[in-house]
Every structure is written in C-alpha cells, then in structure tokens.
Design an enzyme around this catalytic site. Structure first.
Site, PDB file in Angstrom:
ATOM      1  N   GLY A  46       0.848  -1.163  -0.017  1.00  0.00           N
ATOM      2  CA  GLY A  46      -0.146  -0.468   0.031  1.00  0.00           C
ATOM      3  C   GLY A  46       0.815   1.307  -0.171  1.00  0.00           C
ATOM      4  O   GLY A  46       1.809   1.443   0.343  1.00  0.00           O
ATOM      5  N   GLN A  51       2.468  10.273   1.198  1.00  0.00           N
ATOM      6  CA  GLN A  51       4.159   9.116   1.069  1.00  0.00           C
ATOM      7  C   GLN A  51       5.137   9.676   0.474  1.00  0.00           C
ATOM      8  O   GLN A  51       6.564  10.081   0.159  1.00  0.00           O
ATOM      9  CB  GLN A  51       4.031   7.918   1.732  1.00  0.00           C
ATOM     10  CG  GLN A  51       3.304   7.736   2.693  1.00  0.00           C
ATOM     11  CD  GLN A  51       2.952   6.061   2.501  1.00  0.00           C
ATOM     12  OE1 GLN A  51       2.203   5.427   1.739  1.00  0.00           O
ATOM     13  NE2 GLN A  51       4.071   5.215   3.407  1.00  0.00           N
ATOM     14  N   CYS A 100       5.541   0.050   7.019  1.00  0.00           N
ATOM     15  CA  CYS A 100       4.989   1.455   6.662  1.00  0.00           C
ATOM     16  C   CYS A 100       6.557   1.338   6.005  1.00  0.00           C
ATOM     17  O   CYS A 100       7.588   1.678   6.273  1.00  0.00           O
ATOM     18  CB  CYS A 100       4.692   2.560   7.043  1.00  0.00           C
ATOM     19  SG  CYS A 100       4.411   3.764   6.719  1.00  0.00           S
ATOM     20  N   LEU A 101       6.502   2.311   3.501  1.00  0.00           N
ATOM     21  CA  LEU A 101       7.838   2.643   3.672  1.00  0.00           C
ATOM     22  C   LEU A 101       7.546   3.655   4.328  1.00  0.00           C
ATOM     23  O   LEU A 101       9.539   3.921   3.554  1.00  0.00           O
ATOM     24  CB  LEU A 101       6.800   2.469   2.338  1.00  0.00           C
ATOM     25  CG  LEU A 101       6.747   1.302   1.726  1.00  0.00           C
ATOM     26  CD1 LEU A 101       6.479   1.135   0.151  1.00  0.00           C
ATOM     27  CD2 LEU A 101       7.888   0.159   1.136  1.00  0.00           C
ATOM     28  N   HIS A 142      -4.709   1.479   7.834  1.00  0.00           N
ATOM     29  CA  HIS A 142      -3.500   2.049   8.288  1.00  0.00           C
ATOM     30  C   HIS A 142      -3.302   3.352   6.510  1.00  0.00           C
ATOM     31  O   HIS A 142      -1.997   4.375   7.123  1.00  0.00           O
ATOM     32  CB  HIS A 142      -2.157   0.981   7.513  1.00  0.00           C
ATOM     33  CG  HIS A 142      -0.696   1.146   7.530  1.00  0.00           C
ATOM     34  ND1 HIS A 142       0.294   1.088   8.458  1.00  0.00           N
ATOM     35  CD2 HIS A 142      -0.520   1.994   6.501  1.00  0.00           C
ATOM     36  CE1 HIS A 142       1.073   1.204   8.049  1.00  0.00           C
ATOM     37  NE2 HIS A 142       0.642   2.038   6.788  1.00  0.00           N
ATOM     38  N   GLU A 143      -2.879   3.187   5.778  1.00  0.00           N
ATOM     39  CA  GLU A 143      -3.044   3.691   4.974  1.00  0.00           C
ATOM     40  C   GLU A 143      -4.219   5.339   5.161  1.00  0.00           C
ATOM     41  O   GLU A 143      -3.815   6.063   4.106  1.00  0.00           O
ATOM     42  CB  GLU A 143      -3.440   3.218   3.017  1.00  0.00           C
ATOM     43  CG  GLU A 143      -2.719   2.310   2.459  1.00  0.00           C
ATOM     44  CD  GLU A 143      -1.702   2.559   3.017  1.00  0.00           C
ATOM     45  OE1 GLU A 143      -0.970   3.438   2.979  1.00  0.00           O
ATOM     46  OE2 GLU A 143      -0.201   1.324   3.064  1.00  0.00           O
ATOM     47  N   HIS A 146      -2.660   7.755   6.971  1.00  0.00           N
ATOM     48  CA  HIS A 146      -1.275   8.651   6.582  1.00  0.00           C
ATOM     49  C   HIS A 146      -2.282   9.553   5.722  1.00  0.00           C
ATOM     50  O   HIS A 146      -1.684  10.852   6.095  1.00  0.00           O
ATOM     51  CB  HIS A 146      -0.839   7.901   4.828  1.00  0.00           C
ATOM     52  CG  HIS A 146       0.248   6.931   5.433  1.00  0.00           C
ATOM     53  ND1 HIS A 146       2.178   7.344   6.305  1.00  0.00           N
ATOM     54  CD2 HIS A 146       0.317   5.683   5.128  1.00  0.00           C
ATOM     55  CE1 HIS A 146       2.351   6.676   6.026  1.00  0.00           C
ATOM     56  NE2 HIS A 146       1.702   5.289   5.569  1.00  0.00           N
TER      57      HIS A 146
HETATM   58 NI    NI Z   1       2.281   3.379   5.304  1.00  0.00          NI
END
Ligand code: NI
Length: 181
Positions: A46, A51, A100-101, A142-143, A146
C-alpha cells in the site's frame, strides 16, 4: 512512469492532513501509475499520496490477491482509493504485524477494527461502498491514517514506538557506516 522518492520519518510532510481530490484528471492518472510503480519497486502492498509528497486523499494498494495464474500463484490486483472514508467500524478488533514504507524495515503489531464499511472512488471516478475485512480492512485503515498525518507507530505504546524508532536509527547509522567504508 517514474519511481517517486518516499518520505520517511521524521519528515514533517508525513504529518499534513491531505485535501480531497476534486476530479479525475490526466495528471492524477499519471500520479496513480507512478505510485503503483513506486509501491511495486519498494516493494510494498500500500502507498498513500502524502508518502510521495502529494498531500491529497488518494491511496493505492495491491494485496496480490488477483485470480491465480496457471501455476496457482498470487497475481497483481491493483486497487485505487480516492477520497476514502470509513463509515462504520466493527467492535471486534484484529491484530496485524504492520510495516510502512515511511518507517523502513520496522514491523510491530497494531490492533484495529477487524471490519470496516468504507466508501471511496476508483480511478474511473466510480463510487463504491463495501464492507471490508481481513488484510484489506487493515491496509485501508493504515493507508487512510496517512491521509490524516497519522503513522502506524502512533498507534503503539510509547515504549514500543521508541523501540521502533531506535531500531530505525540504528539501522540508518549502520547503513551510513557501510556506505562510508
Ligand atoms: Ni504506511
């Protein structure tokens, strides 16, 4: 298409609240394609627009749960969520070991509602409403966090959050040492 740089903690740009998308445009289509390329290259399941330094309410996801190919392997199943909203959350919770990236190579168990009723638009500007569960529900929550400037580490106890950030710092120092050697 292009691979975009991914912002990492503690970049303050990850903390902005993203603004709604007004309409589907060619530029938005190009951004979506770049976000998928960036996510697959990372690799991740995701990626939210903030991000990659675009503070708009857009996220992409691929849980690799497409129809199996001839060899029965998982295949790509790209999903686009524009202006996603959670309408209802189940009282029942589930725990997933999240990563998470923007917090690279760090994982921790996060508890979230197991099921959510969500509404969003896709890349054709079609409105969807559905009840989601399993990894799809976890990943969407989660996304979506963000888009509100929230990271999964914010949902950990202070002690666990500090442990994750300390591990990340150590990993960055080791990488810097290796690069200098
Ligand atoms: Ni993330």
């Amino acid at each position: 298409m292009a691979i975009l740089p991914i912002l990492e903690v503690p970049d303050p740009r990850l903390r902005r609240v993203a603004t709604p998308v007004e309409a589907m445009t060619d530029a938005l289509g190009a951004l979506i394609a770049d976000m998928f390329e960036t996510m697959y290259a990372a690799p991740g399941i995701g990626l939210a627009a903030p991000q990659v330094d675009r503070p708009i309410r857009l996220l992409v996801m691929d849980l690799m749960d497409g129809p199996p190919n001839g060899e029965g392997r998982a295949t790509r199943n790209p999903r686009v969520f524009i202006n996603p909203e959670i309408l209802e959350r189940s009282a029942e919770l589930s725990v997933y070991n999240e990563g998470c990236l923007s917090v690279p190579d760090q994982y921790a168990e996060v508890e979230r509602p197991a099921r959510v009723r969500a509404r969003w638009r896709d890349e054709h500007w079609t409105l969807h409403e559905a009840e989601l569960d399993g990894l799809l529900a976890t990943c969407l929550q989660h996304e979506l966090d963000h888009l509100n400037g929230v990271l999964f580490i914010d949902r950990l106890s202070r002690l666990k959050r500090e442990m994750v950030l300390k591990r990340l710092q150590k990993q960055r120092q080791e990488a810097a040492r290796r690069a200098a050697a």
